[in-house]
Design a protein around this motif. Structure first.
Motif, mmCIF file in Angstrom:
data_model
loop_
_atom_site.group_PDB
_atom_site.id
_atom_site.type_symbol
_atom_site.label_atom_id
_atom_site.label_comp_id
_atom_site.label_asym_id
_atom_site.label_seq_id
_atom_site.Cartn_x
_atom_site.Cartn_y
_atom_site.Cartn_z
ATOM 1 N N LYS A 45 1.176 -15.971 -50.884
ATOM 2 C CA LYS A 45 2.624 -15.895 -50.752
ATOM 3 C C LYS A 45 3.083 -15.515 -49.353
ATOM 4 C CE LYS A 45 3.637 -14.749 -55.584
ATOM 5 N NZ LYS A 45 4.466 -15.934 -55.826
ATOM 6 N N ILE A 46 2.189 -15.000 -48.536
ATOM 7 C CA ILE A 46 2.576 -14.566 -47.194
ATOM 8 C C ILE A 46 2.314 -15.705 -46.217
ATOM 9 C CG2 ILE A 46 2.106 -12.940 -45.343
ATOM 10 C CD1 ILE A 46 1.440 -10.855 -47.398
ATOM 11 N N PRO A 47 3.372 -16.270 -45.615
ATOM 12 C CA PRO A 47 3.172 -17.402 -44.701
ATOM 13 C C PRO A 47 2.460 -16.975 -43.428
ATOM 14 C CG PRO A 47 5.475 -16.707 -44.694
ATOM 15 C CD PRO A 47 4.800 -15.926 -45.772
ATOM 16 N N SER A 48 1.603 -17.825 -42.951
ATOM 17 C CA SER A 48 0.889 -17.561 -41.703
ATOM 18 C C SER A 48 0.392 -18.884 -41.160
ATOM 19 C CB SER A 48 -0.278 -16.595 -41.918
ATOM 20 O OG SER A 48 -1.256 -17.169 -42.753
ATOM 21 N N GLY A 49 -0.110 -18.856 -39.935
ATOM 22 C CA GLY A 49 -0.695 -20.044 -39.350
ATOM 23 C C GLY A 49 -2.045 -20.337 -39.954
ATOM 24 N N GLU A 50 -2.696 -21.352 -39.420
ATOM 25 C CA GLU A 50 -4.014 -21.728 -39.929
ATOM 26 C C GLU A 50 -5.025 -20.611 -39.693
ATOM 27 O OE1 GLU A 50 -5.397 -25.406 -38.434
ATOM 28 O OE2 GLU A 50 -3.779 -26.595 -39.319
ATOM 29 N N VAL A 51 -5.928 -20.484 -40.636
ATOM 30 C CA VAL A 51 -7.016 -19.524 -40.480
ATOM 31 C C VAL A 51 -7.970 -20.044 -39.416
ATOM 32 C CG1 VAL A 51 -8.967 -18.405 -41.608
ATOM 33 C CG2 VAL A 51 -6.818 -18.746 -42.860
ATOM 34 N N GLU A 52 -8.335 -19.177 -38.481
ATOM 35 C CA GLU A 52 -9.289 -19.543 -37.447
ATOM 36 C C GLU A 52 -10.391 -18.497 -37.377
ATOM 37 O OE1 GLU A 52 -7.289 -19.642 -33.715
ATOM 38 O OE2 GLU A 52 -6.395 -17.662 -33.946
ATOM 39 N N THR A 53 -11.520 -18.903 -36.856
ATOM 40 C CA THR A 53 -12.651 -17.999 -36.680
ATOM 41 C C THR A 53 -12.669 -17.498 -35.246
ATOM 42 O OG1 THR A 53 -13.936 -19.217 -38.332
ATOM 43 C CG2 THR A 53 -15.159 -17.781 -36.854
ATOM 44 N N VAL A 54 -12.757 -16.183 -35.084
ATOM 45 C CA VAL A 54 -12.783 -15.578 -33.751
ATOM 46 C C VAL A 54 -13.906 -14.548 -33.696
ATOM 47 C CG1 VAL A 54 -10.321 -15.927 -33.333
ATOM 48 C CG2 VAL A 54 -11.090 -13.813 -34.406
ATOM 49 N N SER A 55 -14.291 -14.172 -32.481
ATOM 50 C CA SER A 55 -15.319 -13.152 -32.300
ATOM 51 C C SER A 55 -14.806 -11.811 -32.795
ATOM 52 C CB SER A 55 -15.709 -13.037 -30.822
ATOM 53 O OG SER A 55 -16.245 -14.259 -30.351
ATOM 54 N N GLY A 56 -15.671 -11.058 -33.449
ATOM 55 C CA GLY A 56 -15.283 -9.747 -33.969
ATOM 56 C C GLY A 56 -15.335 -8.694 -32.886
#
Length: 450
Positions: A45-56
């Motif tokens: 239900k919470i709008p957001s952009g595309e999920v992306e993978t980033v360095s932790g």
């Protein structure tokens, strides 16, 4: 209904239809971020952009083994007492696969108007009783308001329970007279079931029906009678519920059927690098029913199974440990050939993005088709309601071969100057295995109410 009438009116005027309330814990602060869910799928239900993978690289990664994390940017805007909206430019959802946590981050950074005092651990950031209100808007923004523990607003939001939505409380703002989204859905499905046989239609922008003549009219007709226009968006259909029909021979005695869960295009591999047409030409095969000048790419692909006899491709999961459940955020679902060339890949971030938007809550409705004298559809009374779609459960189902790849791609007039390509990448599951994808399922007879 939402207990704060004045705020509710203001949020409704901005375009919100519902609000999500988080009763903040002591560790919900600027240092530790705000815990929102144990799995990203709980936040559809919470709008957001595309999920992306980033360095932790965040401080939180220091608690354990470093590795990639998932991130999705948000358009979060704080609502000021004056009514002005002020954007928090660095707000985002952070998903830590090693901890099974989703947290709101960056909600104060570079936003002087944000209520920093309520989240600063040097001041009131650990005070019990604080409350955060999030109001999703249809244009992709999320309006945020926070209240200190001693305020009348916080006291009201601590004592009025909304519809459970993970660790959040969901409240309708208008037009539903306090009914839960589940009650609204069941009521509408009851009406559709009792209507009996329905002509295939799709819903026009003006609310009228037009004849549906495609191959997916069973689903389109159901959505149309739910008031949903076909738009191709990866969003839930009805008040946060994804509604999926599946064909059965008889709605009185529905048996096992195949359900298409999602149809995402690959995000990597030869398919993306060289294009879908070359993909089919390289791994496809001549039509098996004798249709001339046609190449197909089909079949069923399950993790751990032997390579497909016609394409030579096999499916595997990269970056998922089925024994421990540990996810490598840089992993994905892959189709490999005999030389281990990646023919196609769906990254975990892409699959997670689709899964969280569409399957946090889902309703599976049996449908039956009548072909003579004219095509019509009717829909069963026994509907499976499913909640708590965790991404780890989806990956477990992939690993067990429960969820499988079942494409339907073709090139017609393959030898001509103008070949006709049809793309169809789809992941499916047998209807009797749906329950394994969710934390909670129940079969509801819609004629008996919610």
């Amino acid at each position: 209904m939402f207990p704060l009438t004045s705020l509710g009116r203001r949020l409704a005027d901005l375009g919100a239809r519902e609000v999500l309330v988080k009763r903040l814990a002591p560790n919900d602060n600027s240092k530790n971020q705000i815990y929102l869910a144990g799995d990203v799928s709980a936040l559809g239900k919470i709008p957001s952009g595309e999920v992306e993978t980033v360095s932790g690289t965040s401080a939180k990664q220091g608690r354990g083994k470093r590795g990639p994390i998932f991130r999705a940017k948000m358009d979060l805007q704080w609502l000021m007492p004056s009514g002005e909206l002020v954007r928090a430019p660095h707000a985002k959802l952070i998903m830590y696969p090693q901890y099974s946590e989703v947290r709101l981050s960056g909600f104060l950074r570079s936003c002087p108007a944000a209520p920093s005092g309520l989240f600063d651990i040097g001041r009131h950031g650990r005070a019990p009783g604080r409350v955060l209100v999030l109001a999703p808007l249809e244009d992709g923004r999320t309006v945020a308001v926070a209240f200190p523990p001693e305020s009348e607003e916080a006291r009201a939001l601590r004592t009025h329970d909304g519809e459970p939505y993970g660790v959040l409380h969901r409240f309708e703002l208008r037009g539903t007279q306090g009914s839960s989204s589940q009650s609204l859905l069941i009521s509408r499905l009851r009406h559709i079931h009792l209507a009996g046989w329905l002509d295939p239609v799709y819903l026009e922008a003006d609310g009228s029906f037009s004849p549906c003549t495609g191959t997916n009219c069973g689903g389109v007709t159901l959505e149309s009678h739910l008031g949903i226009r076909a738009n191709g968006k990866s969003e839930p259909d009805f008040h946060g519920w994804e509604v999926k029909q599946h064909g059965v021979f008889s709605i009185a005695r529905p048996r096992v059927s195949r359900i298409t869960l999602m149809t995402p295009e690959p995000s990597g591999g030869f398919y993306v690098d060289q294009g879908a047409e070359l993909f089919v030409r390289k791994w496809g095969y001549p039509d098996r029913t004798g249709r001339q000048d046609r190449l197909n790419f089909g079949g069923v692909y399950r993790s751990g199974a032997q390579p497909h006899g016609l394409t030579g491709l096999r499916l595997m999961l990269r970056g998922y440990d089925a024994d421990s459940g540990v996810i490598d955020a840089s992993g994905g679902v892959q189709l490999l050939d005999s030389t281990d060339e990646v023919a196609a890949e769906w990254s975990f971030s892409k699959l997670m993005d689709h899964w969280r938007k569409k399957h946090a809550q889902a309703a599976y409705v049996p449908s039956q088709i009548q072909r003579k004298p004219d095509i019509r559809y009717r829909y069963g009374k026994d509907v499976l309601l499913a909640e708590g779609a965790k991404f780890k459960l989806l990956l477990r189902a992939f690993a067990d071969g429960v969820v499988y790849y079942d494409p339907g791609m073709k090139i017609e007039q393959a030898g001509s100057k103008r070949p006709q390509l049809k793309r169809r990448s789809q992941f499916r599951v047998d209807s009797r295995r749906i329950s394994g994808l969710y934390e909670k399922t129940r079969l509801v007879d819609v004629t008996e109410g919610a």
